[in-house]
Design a protein around this motif. Sequence first.
Motif, PDB file in Angstrom:
ATOM      1  N   PRO A 210       7.272 -14.326  12.446  1.00  0.00           N
ATOM      2  CA  PRO A 210       7.657 -13.712  11.166  1.00  0.00           C
ATOM      3  C   PRO A 210       7.182 -12.271  11.036  1.00  0.00           C
ATOM      4  O   PRO A 210       7.889 -11.424  10.486  1.00  0.00           O
ATOM      5  N   ARG A 211       5.980 -11.978  11.538  1.00  0.00           N
ATOM      6  CA  ARG A 211       5.461 -10.604  11.453  1.00  0.00           C
ATOM      7  C   ARG A 211       6.351  -9.642  12.238  1.00  0.00           C
ATOM      8  O   ARG A 211       6.672  -8.538  11.759  1.00  0.00           O
ATOM      9  N   LEU A 212       6.785 -10.039  13.452  1.00  0.00           N
ATOM     10  CA  LEU A 212       7.651  -9.173  14.250  1.00  0.00           C
ATOM     11  C   LEU A 212       9.026  -9.021  13.612  1.00  0.00           C
ATOM     12  O   LEU A 212       9.668  -7.975  13.747  1.00  0.00           O
ATOM     13  N   ARG A 213       9.487 -10.058  12.904  1.00  0.00           N
ATOM     14  CA  ARG A 213      10.756  -9.945  12.184  1.00  0.00           C
ATOM     15  C   ARG A 213      10.657  -8.880  11.085  1.00  0.00           C
ATOM     16  O   ARG A 213      11.568  -8.056  10.907  1.00  0.00           O
ATOM     17  N   GLU A 214       9.549  -8.890  10.367  1.00  0.00           N
ATOM     18  CA  GLU A 214       9.339  -7.879   9.329  1.00  0.00           C
ATOM     19  C   GLU A 214       9.265  -6.486   9.942  1.00  0.00           C
ATOM     20  O   GLU A 214       9.746  -5.508   9.356  1.00  0.00           O
ATOM     21  N   MET A 215       8.670  -6.404  11.127  1.00  0.00           N
ATOM     22  CA  MET A 215       8.564  -5.122  11.805  1.00  0.00           C
ATOM     23  C   MET A 215       9.945  -4.589  12.173  1.00  0.00           C
ATOM     24  O   MET A 215      10.248  -3.407  11.985  1.00  0.00           O
ATOM     25  N   LEU A 216      10.806  -5.468  12.713  1.00  0.00           N
ATOM     26  CA  LEU A 216      12.172  -5.051  13.043  1.00  0.00           C
ATOM     27  C   LEU A 216      12.935  -4.593  11.803  1.00  0.00           C
ATOM     28  O   LEU A 216      13.635  -3.577  11.835  1.00  0.00           O
ATOM     29  N   LEU A 217      12.783  -5.331  10.725  1.00  0.00           N
ATOM     30  CA  LEU A 217      13.477  -4.969   9.485  1.00  0.00           C
ATOM     31  C   LEU A 217      13.054  -3.589   8.992  1.00  0.00           C
ATOM     32  O   LEU A 217      13.858  -2.817   8.475  1.00  0.00           O
ATOM     33  N   ALA A 218      11.761  -3.275   9.187  1.00  0.00           N
ATOM     34  CA  ALA A 218      11.241  -1.984   8.742  1.00  0.00           C
ATOM     35  C   ALA A 218      11.674  -0.836   9.641  1.00  0.00           C
ATOM     36  O   ALA A 218      11.588   0.338   9.248  1.00  0.00           O
ATOM     37  N   GLY A 219      12.133  -1.179  10.850  1.00  0.00           N
ATOM     38  CA  GLY A 219      12.524  -0.147  11.797  1.00  0.00           C
ATOM     39  C   GLY A 219      11.461   0.141  12.842  1.00  0.00           C
ATOM     40  O   GLY A 219      11.517   1.157  13.521  1.00  0.00           O
ATOM     41  N   GLY A 220      10.484  -0.741  12.961  1.00  0.00           N
ATOM     42  CA  GLY A 220       9.465  -0.573  13.996  1.00  0.00           C
ATOM     43  C   GLY A 220       8.052  -0.609  13.451  1.00  0.00           C
ATOM     44  O   GLY A 220       7.819  -0.661  12.235  1.00  0.00           O
ATOM     45  N   LEU A 221       7.107  -0.575  14.363  1.00  0.00           N
ATOM     46  CA  LEU A 221       5.699  -0.748  14.018  1.00  0.00           C
ATOM     47  C   LEU A 221       5.158   0.377  13.158  1.00  0.00           C
ATOM     48  O   LEU A 221       4.350   0.149  12.251  1.00  0.00           O
ATOM     49  N   LEU A 222       5.570   1.613  13.408  1.00  0.00           N
ATOM     50  CA  LEU A 222       5.049   2.732  12.634  1.00  0.00           C
ATOM     51  C   LEU A 222       5.459   2.615  11.170  1.00  0.00           C
ATOM     52  O   LEU A 222       4.620   2.742  10.263  1.00  0.00           O
ATOM     53  N   ASN A 223       6.733   2.347  10.922  1.00  0.00           N
ATOM     54  CA  ASN A 223       7.193   2.153   9.541  1.00  0.00           C
ATOM     55  C   ASN A 223       6.496   0.957   8.901  1.00  0.00           C
ATOM     56  O   ASN A 223       6.087   0.995   7.739  1.00  0.00           O
ATOM     57  N   TYR A 224       6.375  -0.116   9.669  1.00  0.00           N
ATOM     58  CA  TYR A 224       5.743  -1.347   9.173  1.00  0.00           C
ATOM     59  C   TYR A 224       4.285  -1.092   8.783  1.00  0.00           C
ATOM     60  O   TYR A 224       3.820  -1.539   7.729  1.00  0.00           O
ATOM     61  N   THR A 225       3.574  -0.337   9.615  1.00  0.00           N
ATOM     62  CA  THR A 225       2.174  -0.033   9.333  1.00  0.00           C
ATOM     63  C   THR A 225       2.046   0.842   8.100  1.00  0.00           C
ATOM     64  O   THR A 225       1.161   0.635   7.260  1.00  0.00           O
ATOM     65  N   LYS A 226       2.929   1.830   7.975  1.00  0.00           N
ATOM     66  CA  LYS A 226       2.889   2.705   6.803  1.00  0.00           C
ATOM     67  C   LYS A 226       3.148   1.917   5.526  1.00  0.00           C
ATOM     68  O   LYS A 226       2.472   2.096   4.504  1.00  0.00           O
ATOM     69  N   GLU A 227       4.150   1.006   5.574  1.00  0.00           N
ATOM     70  CA  GLU A 227       4.465   0.191   4.396  1.00  0.00           C
ATOM     71  C   GLU A 227       3.289  -0.706   4.021  1.00  0.00           C
ATOM     72  O   GLU A 227       2.979  -0.880   2.838  1.00  0.00           O
ATOM     73  N   ALA A 228       2.616  -1.256   5.041  1.00  0.00           N
ATOM     74  CA  ALA A 228       1.488  -2.153   4.785  1.00  0.00           C
ATOM     75  C   ALA A 228       0.320  -1.421   4.148  1.00  0.00           C
ATOM     76  O   ALA A 228      -0.482  -2.017   3.417  1.00  0.00           O
ATOM     77  N   ASN A 229       0.202  -0.106   4.436  1.00  0.00           N
ATOM     78  CA  ASN A 229      -0.937   0.671   3.926  1.00  0.00           C
ATOM     79  C   ASN A 229      -0.646   1.364   2.601  1.00  0.00           C
ATOM     80  O   ASN A 229      -1.510   2.037   2.042  1.00  0.00           O
ATOM     81  N   GLN A 230       0.591   1.214   2.094  1.00  0.00           N
ATOM     82  CA  GLN A 230       0.941   1.865   0.819  1.00  0.00           C
ATOM     83  C   GLN A 230       0.467   1.039  -0.376  1.00  0.00           C
ATOM     84  O   GLN A 230       0.373  -0.163  -0.333  1.00  0.00           O
TER      85      GLN A 230
END
Length: 644
Positions: free
Chosen positions: A624-644
């Motif tokens: 599920p975590r990797l699915r969310e990462m793909l939806l966000a457009g990758g790890l960098l976007n995913y990390t930024k969203e998680a830290n907002q």
Amino acid sequence: MGKPLAYKILEQHLVSGEMIPGSEISIRIDYTLTQDSTGTMAYLQFEAMGIDRVKTKRSVAYIDHNTLQSGFENADDHNYIMSVAKKHGIYASRPGNGICHQVNLERFGVPGATLLGSDSHTPTGGGIGMIAIGAGGLDVAVAMGGGAYYLNCPEFVNVELVGELKPGVSAKDVILEVLRVMSVKGGVGKIIEYTGEGVKALSVPERATITNMGAELGATTSIFPSDEATREFLAAQGREKDFTPLSADADAQYDEHIVIDLGTLQPMAAMPHSPDNVKTIGEIGPIKVDQVCIGSCTNASYRDLMRVAAILKGKTVNPHTSLTISPGSKQVMNMLAKNGALADMIDAGARILECACGPCIGMGQSPATDAVSVRTFNRNFFGRSGTKSASVYLVSPETAAVTALNGYLSDAMELSDLSILDVDMPEQFEVNDNMIIPPAECACEVEVVRGPNIKPFPKHEPLADEIEAEVMLKMEDNITTDHIMPSNAKLLPYRSNIPYLADFCLTPVDETFPGRAKAAGKSILVAGHNYGQGSSREHAALAPLYLGVKAVIAKSFARIHMANLINNGILPLTFVNEADYDKIDQGDVLKITGVRENVKGREIFIVNNETKGASFEVELSISPRLREMLLAGGLLNYTKEANQ
């Protein structure tokens, strides 16, 4: 029920998940390393996260790959790495100090710790009892920022070593035998753990040779116990305080068990063009050899090169054969210089190269047209040497040295005096860390240097809800990262310049691909088994991303490359029915609808072949975590969203 050593170290570092093979876990990372081929991108990504200082116990940036200065580009990248390291709390190993894996083993390896490196041969650290894993630069950047590293919990394979090696047979022959038995994809999803009485006679550098080439098995990593040999090595490095005895439980349970009798092994070679295409030297025969290259992170330790020097002493390299030697570290070079072994090699006609990766990554010493090159390296992929028509064989240093003298592939066991190979490990290594630069105490003291070759990495867009694109390439099994993003002396200087590199993406497969992909704007790739085997270089995902590749459909993926595709927002899909691969042609238009809904919760969904009026099923078997990462457009976007 007893536990393997690797299991115990992972369990001690577990952040999330359960130790169930195949399920996603995350682990705490103690140490990281980067090298300059992948490091520029890793540090650009680290800076993009907005974290001031690394949060690991120690992170080290090595400059060991792009060391030929034929233009300003490499020098600019080095200045960037040295300055960004100094600013953000990272130690920096200067050019000439040595190859990252060998220096890290000598000066920083700690039994029982975890190491994440932006290089696929990071498992070299397993030779000292570490869980050392190669990963993409973005994964390493996250780890430097204090983030956990996610992976599928591996299976554990016990390779039990019994007996002792005969004179003339070495650790390189051990890993070549393992590759012969398991193949280049036999280690996928597994950790290879070495046990048995045969382990005791192997020094730490010899063990590191074996764990280094565990990368060629596709394994997550490989590991040896931390025992008396480990203590002696660390003591000789002036680091006995880092020693901890570690081993598997006596009744440890493994998913697979392989026994190798060291006493039965003979000198071997991996023939072109795969590290698992292994035969004995006797089976291959005395083929004429044009070039011999000794070195690399696999085989450039003190004992390796002392044995080479002993074989060469008082003799002359065959006039029809070129011999180059690259010591693995400044430490080794200094010791060889002081004890006279370096002079013995030079007297014999060897060409001494700097302490760097060099020819192993195609950085110089490309063979002649149709030449046979015998190397002590870890990979012999097609074209990796820089000469497509060359035939590259992988052998031990002993075999390489004898071959250089004879001018044809030779068996080291046929030496007239095998006693010259009896080389003891030193009681004390030469220790001088003056080429390792500590970070600044205050980031405010440092300005990061950015030359004109430092370009932004491609923008990561959230995953679209529909993908309709042409199959721009259909490829066979075992496409390597050298195929996807070639690595050679002409291209390595542009590792921080994705727009430039993209023009060479997949050109070893089809020279027209970059132009056709640019013209199309978006595309899909189709491949066979083990797509993306080889290096950890995330450029093999970044360049396709820049060219508009939206998805890769393959029979199976190599571990690191699949992670890099997900990290960069490219959809990695596998065929549910492999026979469907044969029903797709290059140029077909494929369409996937409801992409975001499918990625959110479905393992199996439909791809329509608009050209043929047919459809087939593909699988996305990720967490599920990797699915969310793909939806966000990758790890960098995913990390930024998680830290907002």
